[in-house]
Motif scaffolding. Structure first.
Motif, PDB file in Angstrom:
ATOM      1  N   ARG A   1      -4.561  -8.996   6.335  1.00 64.36           N
ATOM      2  CA  ARG A   1      -4.970  -8.830   4.925  1.00 64.36           C
ATOM      3  C   ARG A   1      -4.564  -7.453   4.416  1.00 64.36           C
ATOM      4  N   LYS A   2      -4.724  -6.433   5.264  1.00 61.26           N
ATOM      5  CA  LYS A   2      -4.282  -5.087   4.894  1.00 61.26           C
ATOM      6  C   LYS A   2      -2.790  -5.063   4.605  1.00 61.26           C
ATOM      7  N   THR A   3      -2.010  -5.677   5.499  1.00 61.54           N
ATOM      8  CA  THR A   3      -0.559  -5.707   5.313  1.00 61.54           C
ATOM      9  C   THR A   3      -0.189  -6.409   4.015  1.00 61.54           C
ATOM     10  N   ASP A   4      -0.798  -7.564   3.757  1.00 66.32           N
ATOM     11  CA  ASP A   4      -0.474  -8.309   2.535  1.00 66.32           C
ATOM     12  C   ASP A   4      -0.910  -7.551   1.286  1.00 66.32           C
ATOM     13  N   TYR A   5      -2.020  -6.837   1.371  1.00 70.63           N
ATOM     14  CA  TYR A   5      -2.434  -6.025   0.219  1.00 70.63           C
ATOM     15  C   TYR A   5      -1.388  -4.959  -0.080  1.00 70.63           C
ATOM     16  N   LEU A   6      -0.957  -4.233   0.943  1.00 70.41           N
ATOM     17  CA  LEU A   6       0.000  -3.147   0.740  1.00 70.41           C
ATOM     18  C   LEU A   6       1.349  -3.677   0.253  1.00 70.41           C
ATOM     19  N   LEU A   7       1.804  -4.773   0.853  1.00 72.20           N
ATOM     20  CA  LEU A   7       3.093  -5.335   0.431  1.00 72.20           C
ATOM     21  C   LEU A   7       3.000  -5.926  -0.967  1.00 72.20           C
ATOM     22  N   GLY A   8       1.844  -6.486  -1.298  1.00 72.43           N
ATOM     23  CA  GLY A   8       1.642  -6.983  -2.662  1.00 72.43           C
ATOM     24  C   GLY A   8       1.662  -5.849  -3.669  1.00 72.43           C
ATOM     25  N   GLN A   9       1.007  -4.721  -3.332  1.00 74.53           N
ATOM     26  CA  GLN A   9       1.026  -3.557  -4.215  1.00 74.53           C
ATOM     27  C   GLN A   9       2.444  -3.019  -4.384  1.00 74.53           C
TER      28      GLN A   9
ATOM     29  N   GLU B   1      12.224   1.063 -11.173  1.00 80.13           N
ATOM     30  CA  GLU B   1      11.087   0.145 -11.250  1.00 80.13           C
ATOM     31  C   GLU B   1      10.396  -0.019  -9.898  1.00 80.13           C
ATOM     32  N   GLY B   2      10.795   0.774  -8.907  1.00 83.21           N
ATOM     33  CA  GLY B   2      10.260   0.626  -7.557  1.00 83.21           C
ATOM     34  C   GLY B   2       8.827   1.103  -7.424  1.00 83.21           C
ATOM     35  N   ARG B   3       8.268   0.899  -6.247  1.00 86.78           N
ATOM     36  CA  ARG B   3       6.900   1.315  -5.965  1.00 86.78           C
ATOM     37  C   ARG B   3       6.848   2.038  -4.622  1.00 86.78           C
ATOM     38  N   LEU B   4       5.963   3.021  -4.548  1.00 92.12           N
ATOM     39  CA  LEU B   4       5.640   3.725  -3.312  1.00 92.12           C
ATOM     40  C   LEU B   4       4.182   3.436  -2.999  1.00 92.12           C
ATOM     41  N   VAL B   5       3.923   2.889  -1.824  1.00 92.28           N
ATOM     42  CA  VAL B   5       2.561   2.533  -1.429  1.00 92.28           C
ATOM     43  C   VAL B   5       2.212   3.280  -0.151  1.00 92.28           C
ATOM     44  N   ILE B   6       1.085   3.964  -0.189  1.00 89.58           N
ATOM     45  CA  ILE B   6       0.660   4.800   0.932  1.00 89.58           C
ATOM     46  C   ILE B   6      -0.740   4.409   1.367  1.00 89.58           C
ATOM     47  N   GLN B   7      -0.937   4.262   2.663  1.00 88.55           N
ATOM     48  CA  GLN B   7      -2.277   4.187   3.240  1.00 88.55           C
ATOM     49  C   GLN B   7      -2.421   5.394   4.152  1.00 88.55           C
ATOM     50  N   THR B   8      -3.476   6.180   3.939  1.00 85.04           N
ATOM     51  CA  THR B   8      -3.601   7.403   4.709  1.00 85.04           C
ATOM     52  C   THR B   8      -5.057   7.807   4.881  1.00 85.04           C
ATOM     53  N   ILE B   9      -5.349   8.395   6.022  1.00 83.82           N
ATOM     54  CA  ILE B   9      -6.651   9.017   6.257  1.00 83.82           C
ATOM     55  C   ILE B   9      -6.672  10.348   5.514  1.00 83.82           C
ATOM     56  N   THR B  10      -7.768  10.627   4.838  1.00 86.91           N
ATOM     57  CA  THR B  10      -7.918  11.894   4.125  1.00 86.91           C
ATOM     58  C   THR B  10      -9.257  12.523   4.492  1.00 86.91           C
ATOM     59  N   TRP B  11      -9.343  13.823   4.271  1.00 89.41           N
ATOM     60  CA  TRP B  11     -10.617  14.503   4.459  1.00 89.41           C
ATOM     61  C   TRP B  11     -11.568  14.112   3.327  1.00 89.41           C
TER      62      TRP B  11
END
Length: 317
Positions: free
Chosen positions: A54-62, A171-181
């Motif tokens: 689900r995480k992967t599909d969310y990120l790829l969908g975004q 028209e591209g997109r940059l999608v990031i998942q990251t741990i933050t403080w």
């Protein structure tokens, strides 16, 4: 293109010290997909594999990935996202870059069509053509080392955003998942000991603050979607710990008792840190601005445009 002021992010030696341990060891607790990132959870009956998919599909969908797209995966891990992009989203070409030799070998052995994986630092990447999308799943934690000032970290992140913008189609997109403080850490010796141990297990690793990413992307990208799922990471970590505990003896045989125990202690500390909000998990979606500009001049917006600072137009007088 801006310069990196000599800092290139985590060294290859440091990355391999953590990741090039044992594929079988990671499989014990990460599961068959080897997804080394926080999942996206729903109800109480959810499973780790479903949450990771689900995480992967969310990120790829975004990222808006569609048939025919060219995609760059920065910090591609063991290729789960790359495989999903080709098999389910019909991407035309997916390039993955990582500093882990083990991940490169593993992913090449998967023989995923229309993919290329490189042992390469993102700073050295030179695409032949623009990309339709770029994803970066929990790699930014390695873009700054402990002890760097906030200003130095932001300069490094801006280098990354600048390069990503130059690599993307308009028209591209940059999608990031990251741990933050998150919030300031309490003066708790157990928590601080766990963080110190994590700095040894994850050498040269220092997460960002959300404000640093916002400042670094200012004038290059618009942030169009943002969510903070720190409780999802706590749940992911609990599953990893359960998996590791269920096959603890074999894990110790593969990497040694000390290393298995260190991973276990780091994840136990992280459960608390994410549960209490001391660490966050941000998923961010960016789109390029039409024309790149420098960071916003907030003095102009906050002061010069104040009502009493400007002459009143005659037709309003």
């Amino acid at each position: 293109m801006p310069r990196t002021n000599g800092y290139r992010g985590v060294s290859r030696d440091a990355a391999q010290k953590h990741y090039d341990v044992s594929d079988e060891f990671f499989q014990i607790w990460l599961g068959p997909s080897l997804a080394y990132a926080g999942g996206l959870w729903e109800d109480g009956a959810d499973t780790l594999e479903k949450a990771q998919l689900r995480k992967t599909d969310y990120l790829l969908g975004q990222a808006g990935i569609r048939p025919g797209h060219r995609v760059l995966d920065v910090g591609c891990g063991y290729g789960a996202e790359m495989q999903r992009m080709v098999e389910e989203y019909d991407a035309d070409s997916v390039t993955g870059i990582t500093l882990s030799e083990a991940a490169v070998e593993w992913t090449r052995n998967l023989a995923i069509p229309r993919t290329e994986i490189r042992l390469e630092n993102w700073i050295d990447h030179r695409p032949a053509q623009p990309y339709d999308a770029i994803i970066c799943v929990e790699a930014m934690e390695h873009f700054a080392r402990p002890g760097m000032s906030g200003r130095a970290k932001t300069r490094g992140y801006r280098e990354f955003f600048s390069r990503c913008r130059s690599w993307l189609r308009p028209e591209g997109r940059l999608v990031i998942q990251t741990i933050t403080w998150g919030h300031r850490f309490p003066w708790d010796l157990d928590l601080l000991r766990g963080l110190y141990l994590a700095s040894k297990v994850y050498p040269e690793c220092n997460p960002s603050y959300l404000t640093e990413l916002q400042a670094a992307s200012d004038g290059l990208f618009d942030l169009v979607a943002l969510r903070n799922d720190f409780d999802h990471y706590a749940r992911t970590l609990r599953c990893w710990l359960e998996n590791l505990d269920a096959d603890r003896d074999r894990a110790a045989q593969l990497v040694g008792e000390k290393k298995a125990r260190d991973f276990e202690r780091c994840m136990t500390t992280a459960v608390r840190a994410f549960s209490e909000g001391w660490l966050h998990l941000h998923r961010l979606t960016f789109r390029p601005v039409p024309e790149p500009v420098g960071p916003a001049r907030r003095f102009l917006v906050n002061n010069v445009l104040a009502r009493d600072s400007l002459p009143t137009p005659k037709f309003l007088g």
